[in-house]
Design a protein around this motif. Structure first.
Motif, mmCIF file in Angstrom:
data_model
loop_
_atom_site.group_PDB
_atom_site.id
_atom_site.type_symbol
_atom_site.label_atom_id
_atom_site.label_comp_id
_atom_site.label_asym_id
_atom_site.label_seq_id
_atom_site.Cartn_x
_atom_site.Cartn_y
_atom_site.Cartn_z
ATOM 1 N N SER A 17 -9.966 7.972 -1.267
ATOM 2 C CA SER A 17 -9.157 9.074 -0.748
ATOM 3 C C SER A 17 -9.345 10.324 -1.601
ATOM 4 C CB SER A 17 -7.676 8.682 -0.745
ATOM 5 O OG SER A 17 -6.847 9.814 -0.592
ATOM 6 N N PHE A 43 0.834 -1.200 0.000
ATOM 7 C CA PHE A 43 0.000 0.000 0.000
ATOM 8 C C PHE A 43 0.865 1.244 0.000
ATOM 9 C CE2 PHE A 43 -2.641 -3.366 1.428
ATOM 10 C CZ PHE A 43 -3.936 -3.054 1.006
ATOM 11 N N ALA A 67 -1.733 7.347 9.733
ATOM 12 C CA ALA A 67 -2.061 6.046 9.138
ATOM 13 C C ALA A 67 -2.292 6.137 7.642
ATOM 14 C CB ALA A 67 -3.294 5.458 9.823
ATOM 15 N N VAL A 68 -2.836 7.261 7.193
ATOM 16 C CA VAL A 68 -3.120 7.475 5.768
ATOM 17 C C VAL A 68 -2.136 8.505 5.226
ATOM 18 C CG1 VAL A 68 -4.824 8.234 4.084
ATOM 19 C CG2 VAL A 68 -5.544 6.892 6.072
ATOM 20 N N HIS A 90 -6.075 3.800 -2.675
ATOM 21 C CA HIS A 90 -7.481 3.768 -2.259
ATOM 22 C C HIS A 90 -8.291 4.821 -3.017
ATOM 23 C CE1 HIS A 90 -5.867 1.486 1.206
ATOM 24 N NE2 HIS A 90 -7.068 0.930 1.200
ATOM 25 N N LEU A 138 -0.911 -3.122 8.496
ATOM 26 C CA LEU A 138 -1.212 -1.724 8.234
ATOM 27 C C LEU A 138 -1.531 -1.001 9.543
ATOM 28 C CD1 LEU A 138 -3.486 -2.040 5.061
ATOM 29 C CD2 LEU A 138 -1.017 -1.667 5.168
ATOM 30 N N ASP A 175 -0.352 4.320 0.017
ATOM 31 C CA ASP A 175 -0.998 5.420 0.745
ATOM 32 C C ASP A 175 -1.366 5.058 2.177
ATOM 33 O OD1 ASP A 175 -3.038 3.648 0.182
ATOM 34 O OD2 ASP A 175 -4.289 5.070 -0.918
ATOM 35 N N ARG A 176 -0.754 4.010 2.719
ATOM 36 C CA ARG A 176 -0.999 3.612 4.104
ATOM 37 C C ARG A 176 0.320 3.414 4.832
ATOM 38 N NH1 ARG A 176 -5.478 1.215 5.831
ATOM 39 N NH2 ARG A 176 -4.494 1.695 7.825
ATOM 40 N N TYR A 235 2.700 1.558 7.754
ATOM 41 C CA TYR A 235 2.905 0.169 8.174
ATOM 42 C C TYR A 235 3.415 0.100 9.603
ATOM 43 C CZ TYR A 235 2.386 -2.064 3.568
ATOM 44 O OH TYR A 235 1.895 -2.566 2.391
ATOM 45 N N ARG A 273 -6.441 2.884 10.994
ATOM 46 C CA ARG A 273 -6.809 4.188 10.438
ATOM 47 C C ARG A 273 -7.080 5.253 11.489
ATOM 48 N NH1 ARG A 273 -8.535 4.987 5.151
ATOM 49 N NH2 ARG A 273 -8.184 3.222 3.745
#
Length: 256
Positions: free
Chosen positions: A229, A168, A187-188, A226, A179, A170-171, A173, A182
């Protein structure tokens, strides 16, 4: 021939009725695989039809994106479900999107669970096996997308499926490769340049920076952006440009 290759996938078709979520049409030129919501966490029959046909027109591989039956929570809230229930809801949703793909005259290429279902199956072997069995029993030629290094990938392999280890851009870790939840700060990842740089390291170096400042080793067959987003289009555009400029070939799993 390029030394590196990766798929860029995006979750889409997540509106329903007159309500639209995300900029699907603007995202399609920048991705190679579309994960289309199947009506449980989001989407409906008409949105599914339109999204399948829009992706097909762009030559984007089409995948089913089954989620938990929690439209109010967008499928991101954990539920108490048995492996048998997971099997049933996955077969139901994959079958629905498969019908739309066949009606449009295009193949269904892959399955990627959504949200809480994805995270639960990444950590629970019994749930992962149920997802893998559902995919296998609908069509054993489908590719299963799962979190890199997770039991969802290993259970897909055990079921005899082709699998794509997913990372990912856009996330954030955690040090164990999961992940970052959120509800935690950071987180994002909203900055397109930061997301693209992380993706490049995933593909070229096989690592991702974690919230602890350490690197986690991973295999990235496919990288997710995602679609819900507000920064999704800018991230996808930047990500593809950075990868291609570094000599990375963008293609869906199984495509030449």
């Amino acid at each position: 021939m390029s030394r590196w290759r990766v798929d860029i996938n995006c979750d889409m078709g997540e509106g329903y009725g007159v309500w639209q979520l995300g900029e699907d049409e603007a995202l399609l030129p920048h991705i190679s695989s579309a994960n289309i919501a199947c009506g449980f966490h989001a989407g409906d029959a008409s949105v599914m039809r339109r999204t399948v046909r829009a992706a097909a027109a762009r030559g984007v591989a089409i995948g089913a994106h089954p989620g938990l039956p929690d439209r109010a929570g967008f499928g991101r809230r954990r539920m108490q479900v048995t492996p048998e229930e997971i099997y049933d809801i996955c077969v139901y949703q994959i079958g629905a999107l498969l019908g739309h793909a066949r009606a449009a005259g295009v193949p269904l290429a892959h399955v990627k669970p959504h949200g809480a279902l994805y995270n639960m199956a990444a950590a629970d072997r019994a749930l992962a096996a149920a997802v893998a069995a559902a995919v296998h029993d609908v069509d054993n030629a489908l590719t299963l997308f799962g979190l890199a290094g997770s039991v969802l990938v290993s259970e897909g392999e055990r079921a005899g499926l082709l699998v794509a280890a997913e990372a990912f851009a856009d996330r954030a870790y955690e040090p164990d490769g999961s992940l970052t939840p959120r509800d935690r700060p950071g987180a994002v990842i909203a900055d397109p340049a930061a997301a693209a740089d992380r993706a490049l390291r995933m593909v070229v170096d096989g690592v991702v920076a974690t919230s602890a400042g350490t690197d986690f080793d991973l295999v990235a067959d496919t990288i997710c952006v995602h679609g819900d987003s507000p920064h999704a289009v800018r991230i996808a555009r930047k990500l593809r440009a950075v990868l291609e400029s570094a000599g990375v070939r963008i293609a869906a799993p199984g495509q030449p």
